[in-house]
Design a protein around this motif. Structure first.
Motif, PDB file in Angstrom:
ATOM      1  N   ALA A 234      19.910 -19.807  20.896  1.00 22.27           N
ATOM      2  CA  ALA A 234      21.252 -20.159  20.571  1.00 22.27           C
ATOM      3  C   ALA A 234      21.319 -19.879  19.169  1.00 22.27           C
ATOM      4  CB  ALA A 234      21.470 -21.063  20.595  1.00 22.27           C
ATOM      5  N   LEU A 235      20.158 -20.289  18.883  1.00 26.55           N
ATOM      6  CA  LEU A 235      20.284 -20.014  16.934  1.00 26.55           C
ATOM      7  C   LEU A 235      19.979 -18.681  16.669  1.00 26.55           C
ATOM      8  CD1 LEU A 235      17.694 -23.491  15.997  1.00 26.55           C
ATOM      9  CD2 LEU A 235      20.814 -23.319  15.626  1.00 26.55           C
ATOM     10  N   ARG A 236      19.252 -18.229  17.335  1.00 32.83           N
ATOM     11  CA  ARG A 236      18.977 -16.252  16.400  1.00 32.83           C
ATOM     12  C   ARG A 236      20.081 -15.400  16.781  1.00 32.83           C
ATOM     13  NH1 ARG A 236      14.746 -15.836  19.028  1.00 32.83           N
ATOM     14  NH2 ARG A 236      15.447 -15.390  21.390  1.00 32.83           N
ATOM     15  N   SER A 237      21.168 -16.380  18.422  1.00 35.53           N
ATOM     16  CA  SER A 237      22.130 -15.498  18.415  1.00 35.53           C
ATOM     17  C   SER A 237      23.264 -15.827  16.529  1.00 35.53           C
ATOM     18  CB  SER A 237      23.070 -15.696  19.292  1.00 35.53           C
ATOM     19  OG  SER A 237      24.050 -14.973  19.748  1.00 35.53           O
ATOM     20  N   ILE A 238      23.638 -17.324  16.233  1.00 35.93           N
ATOM     21  CA  ILE A 238      24.323 -17.583  15.224  1.00 35.93           C
ATOM     22  C   ILE A 238      23.638 -17.265  14.209  1.00 35.93           C
ATOM     23  CG2 ILE A 238      25.060 -20.139  13.717  1.00 35.93           C
ATOM     24  CD1 ILE A 238      24.896 -21.197  16.296  1.00 35.93           C
ATOM     25  N   CYS A 239      22.556 -17.101  13.802  1.00 34.66           N
ATOM     26  CA  CYS A 239      22.161 -16.773  12.233  1.00 34.66           C
ATOM     27  C   CYS A 239      22.349 -14.822  12.614  1.00 34.66           C
ATOM     28  CB  CYS A 239      20.817 -16.164  12.954  1.00 34.66           C
ATOM     29  SG  CYS A 239      20.556 -18.528  11.826  1.00 34.66           S
ATOM     30  N   GLU A 240      22.229 -14.236  13.670  1.00 34.74           N
ATOM     31  CA  GLU A 240      22.751 -12.473  13.527  1.00 34.74           C
ATOM     32  C   GLU A 240      24.276 -12.214  13.356  1.00 34.74           C
ATOM     33  OE1 GLU A 240      21.332 -11.441  17.255  1.00 34.74           O
ATOM     34  OE2 GLU A 240      18.527 -11.608  16.605  1.00 34.74           O
ATOM     35  N   ASP A 241      24.849 -13.167  14.052  1.00 37.05           N
ATOM     36  CA  ASP A 241      26.099 -12.873  14.010  1.00 37.05           C
ATOM     37  C   ASP A 241      26.459 -13.639  12.851  1.00 37.05           C
ATOM     38  OD1 ASP A 241      26.583 -12.225  16.207  1.00 37.05           O
ATOM     39  OD2 ASP A 241      27.287 -14.559  17.063  1.00 37.05           O
ATOM     40  N   ALA A 242      26.083 -14.811  11.692  1.00 35.37           N
ATOM     41  CA  ALA A 242      26.779 -14.593  10.409  1.00 35.37           C
ATOM     42  C   ALA A 242      26.157 -13.949   9.431  1.00 35.37           C
ATOM     43  CB  ALA A 242      26.456 -15.928  10.246  1.00 35.37           C
ATOM     44  N   GLY A 243      24.709 -13.078   9.882  1.00 32.53           N
ATOM     45  CA  GLY A 243      23.997 -12.242   9.219  1.00 32.53           C
ATOM     46  C   GLY A 243      23.355 -13.322   7.650  1.00 32.53           C
ATOM     47  N   VAL A 244      22.828 -14.694   9.115  1.00 32.26           N
ATOM     48  CA  VAL A 244      21.885 -15.172   8.010  1.00 32.26           C
ATOM     49  C   VAL A 244      20.060 -15.027   8.295  1.00 32.26           C
ATOM     50  CG1 VAL A 244      23.470 -16.365   6.942  1.00 32.26           C
ATOM     51  CG2 VAL A 244      22.074 -17.676   9.312  1.00 32.26           C
ATOM     52  N   ALA A 245      18.960 -15.817   7.098  1.00 31.09           N
ATOM     53  CA  ALA A 245      17.945 -15.410   8.182  1.00 31.09           C
ATOM     54  C   ALA A 245      18.119 -16.585   9.206  1.00 31.09           C
ATOM     55  CB  ALA A 245      16.981 -15.679   6.529  1.00 31.09           C
ATOM     56  N   LEU A 246      16.646 -16.950  10.110  1.00 28.79           N
ATOM     57  CA  LEU A 246      16.325 -17.608  10.535  1.00 28.79           C
ATOM     58  C   LEU A 246      14.954 -18.698  10.430  1.00 28.79           C
ATOM     59  CD1 LEU A 246      15.935 -19.821  12.680  1.00 28.79           C
ATOM     60  CD2 LEU A 246      15.678 -18.280  14.740  1.00 28.79           C
ATOM     61  N   ILE A 247      14.633 -19.182  10.029  1.00 28.18           N
ATOM     62  CA  ILE A 247      13.222 -19.947   9.190  1.00 28.18           C
ATOM     63  C   ILE A 247      13.233 -20.918  10.735  1.00 28.18           C
ATOM     64  CG2 ILE A 247      12.012 -20.866   7.357  1.00 28.18           C
ATOM     65  CD1 ILE A 247      12.866 -18.564   6.666  1.00 28.18           C
ATOM     66  N   GLU A 248      11.473 -20.753  10.557  1.00 28.30           N
ATOM     67  CA  GLU A 248      11.311 -22.079  12.213  1.00 28.30           C
ATOM     68  C   GLU A 248      10.593 -22.946  10.533  1.00 28.30           C
ATOM     69  OE1 GLU A 248       9.932 -20.193  15.842  1.00 28.30           O
ATOM     70  OE2 GLU A 248      10.349 -18.888  15.051  1.00 28.30           O
ATOM     71  N   ASP A 249      11.042 -24.269  11.307  1.00 22.82           N
ATOM     72  CA  ASP A 249       9.879 -25.256  10.591  1.00 22.82           C
ATOM     73  C   ASP A 249       9.004 -25.501  11.809  1.00 22.82           C
ATOM     74  OD1 ASP A 249       8.695 -27.860   9.832  1.00 22.82           O
ATOM     75  OD2 ASP A 249      10.623 -28.039   8.776  1.00 22.82           O
ATOM     76  N   ALA A 250       7.088 -24.862  11.835  1.00 20.42           N
ATOM     77  CA  ALA A 250       7.060 -24.852  13.118  1.00 20.42           C
ATOM     78  C   ALA A 250       5.904 -25.497  12.568  1.00 20.42           C
ATOM     79  CB  ALA A 250       5.993 -24.348  13.496  1.00 20.42           C
TER      80      ALA A 250
ATOM     81  N   GLY B 163       8.154 -32.761  17.072  1.00 17.58           N
ATOM     82  CA  GLY B 163       6.889 -32.959  17.645  1.00 17.58           C
ATOM     83  C   GLY B 163       6.489 -31.982  18.181  1.00 17.58           C
ATOM     84  N   GLY B 164       7.086 -30.928  17.806  1.00 19.38           N
ATOM     85  CA  GLY B 164       6.424 -29.481  18.658  1.00 19.38           C
ATOM     86  C   GLY B 164       6.975 -29.281  20.551  1.00 19.38           C
ATOM     87  N   TYR B 165       8.248 -29.251  20.757  1.00 17.11           N
ATOM     88  CA  TYR B 165       9.019 -29.074  21.421  1.00 17.11           C
ATOM     89  C   TYR B 165      10.502 -28.321  20.652  1.00 17.11           C
ATOM     90  CZ  TYR B 165       6.703 -33.039  23.828  1.00 17.11           C
ATOM     91  OH  TYR B 165       7.226 -33.901  24.200  1.00 17.11           O
ATOM     92  N   ALA B 166      10.341 -27.103  21.426  1.00 22.12           N
ATOM     93  CA  ALA B 166      10.963 -25.900  20.707  1.00 22.12           C
ATOM     94  C   ALA B 166      12.739 -26.470  21.056  1.00 22.12           C
ATOM     95  CB  ALA B 166      10.927 -24.638  21.576  1.00 22.12           C
ATOM     96  N   ALA B 167      12.681 -25.566  19.289  1.00 21.64           N
ATOM     97  CA  ALA B 167      14.647 -25.959  19.267  1.00 21.64           C
ATOM     98  C   ALA B 167      15.210 -24.367  19.933  1.00 21.64           C
ATOM     99  CB  ALA B 167      14.649 -25.863  18.041  1.00 21.64           C
ATOM    100  N   ASP B 168      16.615 -24.894  19.840  1.00 17.40           N
ATOM    101  CA  ASP B 168      16.752 -23.686  20.692  1.00 17.40           C
ATOM    102  C   ASP B 168      16.953 -22.639  20.120  1.00 17.40           C
ATOM    103  OD1 ASP B 168      19.140 -22.595  22.849  1.00 17.40           O
ATOM    104  OD2 ASP B 168      20.307 -24.166  22.830  1.00 17.40           O
ATOM    105  N   LEU B 169      16.003 -21.955  20.464  1.00 17.51           N
ATOM    106  CA  LEU B 169      15.540 -20.461  19.378  1.00 17.51           C
ATOM    107  C   LEU B 169      17.061 -19.554  19.908  1.00 17.51           C
ATOM    108  CD1 LEU B 169      12.356 -20.532  18.488  1.00 17.51           C
ATOM    109  CD2 LEU B 169      13.602 -20.691  17.232  1.00 17.51           C
TER     110      LEU B 169
END
Length: 391
Positions: free
Chosen positions: A142-158, A134-140
């Motif tokens: 926290a998600l970025r930290s999880i992705c960095e720890d796991a070594g995976v890409a963070l993609i945004e569906d904006a 709806g145009g409201y930000a996801a919890d970026l």
């Protein structure tokens, strides 16, 4: 049945300058991807403060290419929210991968839950897709930290967020992950009918996406038309994901009014929230402060007793001539994705309880009053009927 005029879910009204921009393009004789597409890419990249903005046929194409650029392939997994449009998941299957559904936070926040994302990451996970519902930000954060720890890409569906930010962060949504994917579908905040875009600050991602959007050819038609290249090579299996010139021209013309449109949407959402505060039986997601940094694509409400949602929609349409919608059913309960995950209680409830009210910049306050009145009276009518049947 009321004889009042229908209040639509959304409305698109083009100004003369928008029409002129398209007409000038048609008269130019050059209709496929060319200088107007390049101009839109330039101004949208400036708007986002992003290095690369690559115009595409639609947001589904953007998601597909974003996943490919993240290395997603056969046997891999992409973690996506269960409350999103099906393209977020389908694009993973285009790559030969499987979407893994994560729950949303709940009725107060319809974004993907980072804690559930963390539980669903495996050694097959290549990417996590954060949908800014709806145009409201996801919890970026926290998600970025999880992705960095796991070594995976963070993609945004904006897709819903052509100009929005997280609270306390001035960077626009779609520029926080490896790639951000935007939609310009007819009912979106910035629209041209069909269209999409991938934004990235990664030069390698940008080069790959630019190549793959046009059959992985080493030169384009516009280059050859201008005599910059006598021919071309094909260096990969690419796609026809190009945007055409009339749509690019329309988007460039409409971009100048985007911030004013969003300011109007925010005002209308604040007014909705104020009027709905006293309506029993419904919950309005998100907080007032989040409205002020959202693009306010839709006005979602949650019907606390989800069994009333569908009869309420029918009453509002039949008795008060108010259109509503559902954004979205839970994906793991749709036929093509059934059985692909366990229970996701928040997503299942939201998929059955969410109701989208009319929202667009030209919505009048009188019509907004009619919408809220129809909702409140419909709820009271259904609750009386329920009490009578129980009694």
């Amino acid at each position: 049945m009321s004889d009042a005029p229908l209040i639509p879910l959304f409305d698109v009204q083009l100004e003369q300058r928008h029409i002129d921009a398209v007409a000038d393009t048609l008269r130019s004789g050059w209709l496929t991807m060319g200088p107007r597409t390049q101009e839109f890419e330039r101004v949208f990249a400036e708007h986002l403060d992003c290095k690369h903005a690559i115009a595409l046929a639609n947001c589904t194409a953007a998601l597909h290419l974003a996943y490919l650029a993240a290395g997603v392939g056969p046997g891999d997994e992409v973690v996506v929210p269960a409350i999103t449009f099906v393209a977020t998941a389908a694009a993973a299957r285009y790559c030969g991968a499987e979407p893994v559904f994560a729950d949303v936070k709940g009725a107060h926040d319809l974004g993907i839950d980072p804690e559930d994302v963390s539980r669903r990451i495996t050694d097959r996970t290549k990417a996590v897709c954060a949908v800014h519902y709806g145009g409201y930000a996801a919890d970026l954060a926290a998600l970025r930290s999880i992705c960095e720890d796991a070594g995976v890409a963070l993609i945004e569906d904006a897709a819903h967020s052509p100009s929005a930010t997280p609270l306390g962060d001035s960077r626009k949504l779609g520029t926080h992950g490896q790639s951000g994917c935007f939609s310009f579908f007819s009912n979106k905040v910035l629209s041209c009918g069909e269209g999409g875009l991938l934004a990235t600050n990664d030069d390698g991602v940008a080069d790959q996406v630019r190549s793959l959007r046009s059959h992985a050819m080493t030169t384009g038609t516009w280059d050859r038309h201008r005599g910059h290249a006598p021919g071309y090579d094909v260096v990969d299996v690419g796609y026809n994901y190009r945007m055409d010139e009339p749509r690019a021209a329309l988007l460039t013309a409409r971009l100048t009014g985007l911030e004013d449109d969003i300011a109007t949407r925010r005002r209308l959402v604040h007014r909705y929230r104020s009027m709905l505060a006293d309506v029993e039986g419904v919950t309005v997601p998100y907080e007032d402060a989040e409205v002020d940094v959202s693009s306010c694509y839709v006005m979602p409400v949650i019907v606390d007793d989800h069994e009333l949602r569908d009869p309420l929609r029918q009453l509002m349409l039949d008795e008060r001539r108010v259109q509503t919608s559902v954004l979205y059913p839970a994906l793991h309960e749709l036929s093509a994705y059934a059985g692909s995950t366990g229970e996701l209680p928040h997503s299942e409830f939201v998929g059955r309880a969410e109701l989208t009210l009319p929202l667009f910049p030209t919505l009048s306050e009188d019509d907004q009053d009619r919408v809220v009145s129809a909702l409140a009276e419909g709820m009271r009518s259904l609750e009386r009927a329920g009490s009578a049947s129980r009694g």
